[in-house]
Design an enzyme around this catalytic site. Structure first.
Site, PDB file in Angstrom:
ATOM      1  N   TYR A 164      17.857  -2.006  -3.069  1.00 12.80           N
ATOM      2  CA  TYR A 164      18.807  -0.896  -2.963  1.00 12.80           C
ATOM      3  C   TYR A 164      20.081  -1.301  -2.236  1.00 12.80           C
ATOM      4  O   TYR A 164      21.143  -0.771  -2.518  1.00 12.80           O
ATOM      5  CB  TYR A 164      18.171   0.281  -2.212  1.00 12.80           C
ATOM      6  CG  TYR A 164      17.324   1.172  -3.081  1.00 12.80           C
ATOM      7  CD1 TYR A 164      16.206   0.682  -3.724  1.00 12.80           C
ATOM      8  CD2 TYR A 164      17.649   2.512  -3.246  1.00 12.80           C
ATOM      9  CE1 TYR A 164      15.415   1.501  -4.502  1.00 12.80           C
ATOM     10  CE2 TYR A 164      16.873   3.347  -4.033  1.00 12.80           C
ATOM     11  CZ  TYR A 164      15.759   2.833  -4.653  1.00 12.80           C
ATOM     12  OH  TYR A 164      14.987   3.652  -5.430  1.00 12.80           O
ATOM     13  N   LYS A 216       4.186  -8.314  -3.796  1.00 11.34           N
ATOM     14  CA  LYS A 216       4.025  -9.082  -5.031  1.00 11.34           C
ATOM     15  C   LYS A 216       4.090 -10.550  -4.634  1.00 11.34           C
ATOM     16  O   LYS A 216       4.946 -11.323  -5.082  1.00 11.34           O
ATOM     17  CB  LYS A 216       5.137  -8.690  -6.027  1.00 11.34           C
ATOM     18  CG  LYS A 216       4.981  -9.265  -7.421  1.00 11.34           C
ATOM     19  CD  LYS A 216       3.820  -8.686  -8.209  1.00 11.34           C
ATOM     20  CE  LYS A 216       3.654  -9.423  -9.529  1.00 11.34           C
ATOM     21  NZ  LYS A 216       2.445  -8.981 -10.268  1.00 11.34           N
ATOM     22  N   ASP A 266       1.035  -4.195  -8.614  1.00 10.84           N
ATOM     23  CA  ASP A 266       0.501  -3.747  -9.912  1.00 10.84           C
ATOM     24  C   ASP A 266      -0.936  -3.242  -9.753  1.00 10.84           C
ATOM     25  O   ASP A 266      -1.304  -2.198 -10.304  1.00 10.84           O
ATOM     26  CB  ASP A 266       0.618  -4.849 -10.991  1.00 10.84           C
ATOM     27  CG  ASP A 266       0.175  -6.222 -10.513  1.00 10.84           C
ATOM     28  OD1 ASP A 266      -0.099  -6.383  -9.300  1.00 10.84           O
ATOM     29  OD2 ASP A 266       0.095  -7.140 -11.353  1.00 10.84           O
ATOM     30  N   ASP A 291       9.551   3.400  -3.961  1.00 14.13           N
ATOM     31  CA  ASP A 291      10.158   4.442  -4.786  1.00 14.13           C
ATOM     32  C   ASP A 291       9.256   4.762  -5.975  1.00 14.13           C
ATOM     33  O   ASP A 291       8.955   5.924  -6.257  1.00 14.13           O
ATOM     34  CB  ASP A 291      11.529   3.977  -5.283  1.00 14.13           C
ATOM     35  CG  ASP A 291      12.195   5.011  -6.171  1.00 14.13           C
ATOM     36  OD1 ASP A 291      12.167   6.201  -5.799  1.00 14.13           O
ATOM     37  OD2 ASP A 291      12.717   4.642  -7.240  1.00 14.13           O
ATOM     38  N   ASP A 329       6.377   8.237  -6.504  1.00 14.86           N
ATOM     39  CA  ASP A 329       6.436   9.208  -7.602  1.00 14.86           C
ATOM     40  C   ASP A 329       5.085   9.280  -8.294  1.00 14.86           C
ATOM     41  O   ASP A 329       4.591  10.360  -8.623  1.00 14.86           O
ATOM     42  CB  ASP A 329       7.506   8.817  -8.639  1.00 14.86           C
ATOM     43  CG  ASP A 329       8.809   9.581  -8.446  1.00 14.86           C
ATOM     44  OD1 ASP A 329       9.096   9.974  -7.295  1.00 14.86           O
ATOM     45  OD2 ASP A 329       9.531   9.779  -9.437  1.00 14.86           O
TER      46      ASP A 329
HETATM   47  C1  IPM Z   1      13.810   8.992  -3.860  1.00  5.82           C
HETATM   48  C2  IPM Z   1      14.812   9.090  -4.971  1.00  5.82           C
HETATM   49  C3  IPM Z   1      16.037   8.274  -4.572  1.00  5.82           C
HETATM   50  C4  IPM Z   1      15.595   6.834  -4.414  1.00  5.82           C
HETATM   51  C5  IPM Z   1      17.232   8.386  -5.526  1.00  5.82           C
HETATM   52  C6  IPM Z   1      17.632   9.824  -5.756  1.00  5.82           C
HETATM   53  C7  IPM Z   1      18.397   7.557  -5.069  1.00  5.82           C
HETATM   54  O1  IPM Z   1      14.272   8.660  -6.168  1.00  5.82           O
HETATM   55  O2  IPM Z   1      14.125   9.439  -2.740  1.00  5.82           O
HETATM   56  O3  IPM Z   1      12.719   8.488  -4.094  1.00  5.82           O
HETATM   57  O4  IPM Z   1      15.547   6.083  -5.409  1.00  5.82           O
HETATM   58  O5  IPM Z   1      15.298   6.436  -3.299  1.00  5.82           O
HETATM   59 MG    MG Z   2      12.215   8.180  -6.059  1.00  2.00          MG
END
Ligand code: IPM
Ligand code: MG
Length: 364
Positions: A141, A191, A223, A247, A251
């Site tokens: 990032y 990894k 993975d 990240d 999710d």
């Molecule tokens: C998160 C989001 C952010 C990230 C985006 C919106 C920049 O996906 O907080 O997980 O990738 O960190």
């Molecule tokens: Mg995210």
């Protein structure tokens, strides 16, 4: 006690859910005798529209002068043009970097009364209770070089996965500190079979482990971890990983809880050790959900639980944090549901009603 809080409601459903988070915070204030001074600011698309930037230097300064930041959500189709110079998400990244928020805590806890509202089999997710520690200010990032350029043979672009041992050490320490207060099991995700940065990560994790003989450390390849999270999620207690892996995995993990509308997060500028108040930013995991905005639909539980994390980590108000968490449990137990977790035979409520129900029980 008295606290200063920066409030950045943001875009989409952000302002609606933030209002409910503040409502619950004020209920805590009157029950336990604390005062919270609120300082509002713009971030994301709203800031782009009104100030020409996703986060103004003044807003950043205002955040720095407070004890913590509460953020709603940023983004929306209006600002999605890839050619645009600024994006709402830039505001979020600028906050993380500008406030030194290197440790992102994302707890995933499945409420027993919601086990039927996910896509997974109840027996797989029943009892899931783990916390992700994601590195938030390094890796792909932020590390340099990060650019796009033209060559004689076409376009190229690069992002860089760099980590210093100091960056690894402080985030791994966060994992150990949390694990020490929980079930004492830390999984470090990397990894290392391919990446140099992961090999250093693994080595530093082993070195830090010497300070935490009470915690069991396990290394897991990213993975394999993504598979294990679905196959056997109750296996995990605390996980620590770098920015991009975190990240993606968080999710994935959020789907275990049925809805993103249930999950809080904290981004901290220090290592949480008992009794130390740390500057932090608190926000729901979910995004701005533009299609739901203004409809009194969005689930405010994620931001309300984020307020609880704020009380615990930044204000040192542990009892008050517990009062919010048990109010949320009571309301779910009494079968109130927003649209995203609605089920047969339950009572459907909107954003405001859910906030009122929780605030009412906090006020207890
Ligand atoms: C998160 C989001 C952010 C990230 C985006 C919106 C920049 O996906 O907080 O997980 O990738 O960190
Ligand atoms: Mg995210």
């Amino acid at each position: 006690m008295e606290f200063n809080l920066a409030v950045l409601p943001g875009d989409g459903v952000g302002p609606e859910v933030t209002g409910e988070g503040i409502k619950v915070l004020q209920a805590i204030g009157s029950r336990f005798g604390h005062s919270f001074n609120l300082h509002y600011g713009l971030v994301g698309g709203m800031a782009i529209d009104q100030q020409g930037t996703a986060l103004s230097p003044d807003t950043l300064k205002m955040c720095r002068s407070c004890n913590a930041v509460l953020l709603g959500a940023v983004g929306g189709p209006r600002w999605d043009d890839p050619q645009a110079k600024v994006h709402p998400e830039d505001g979020l990244l600028a906050l993380r970097k500008g406030l030194g928020l290197f440790a992102n805590l994302r707890p995933v806890k499945v409420f027993p009364m919601l086990v039927d509202s996910t896509n997974l089999k109840p027996n797989v997710i029943d009892g899931v209770d783990f916390i992700f520690v994601r590195e938030l200010t390094g890796g792909l990032y932020f590390a340099r070089p990060k650019r796009r350029w033209q060559t004689s043979r076409g376009r190229r672009a690069t992002d860089t996965m760099t980590y210093s041992e100091q960056e690894i050490e402080r985030i791994v320490r966060v994992g150990f500190e949390l694990a020490r207060r929980r079930r004492k099991k830390l999984v470090s995700v990397d990894k290392a079979n391919v990446l140099q940065s992961s090999r250093l990560w693994r080595q530093v994790a082993v070195e830090v482990a010497a300070d935490y003989p009470d915690v069991e450390l396990e290394h897991m390849l990213v993975d394999a971890c993504s598979m294990r999270l679905i196959q056997n999620p109750t296996y995990f207690d605390v996980l620590v990983t770098e920015n991009m892996f975190g990240d993606i995995l968080t999710d994935e993990a959020s789907m275990l809880a049925g809805s993103m509308g249930m999950l809080p997060s904290a981004s901290l500028a220090g290592v949480p050790q008992g009794g130390v108040n740390i500057f932090g930013m608190y926000e729901p995991i979910h995004g701005s959900a533009p299609r739901r905005a203004g409809l009194n639909m969005a689930n405010p539980v994620a931001i309300i639980l984020s307020v609880a994390m704020m009380l615990r980590y930044s204000f040192g108000l542990v009892k008050e944090a517990g009062a919010i968490e048990s109010a949320v449990e009571q309301v779910l137990h009494q079968d109130y549901r927003t649209y995203d977790i609605m089920d047969e035979g339950k009572t459907k409520v909107g954003t405001k009603e859910m906030g009122d129900l929780i605030a009412g029980r906090v006020g207890g």
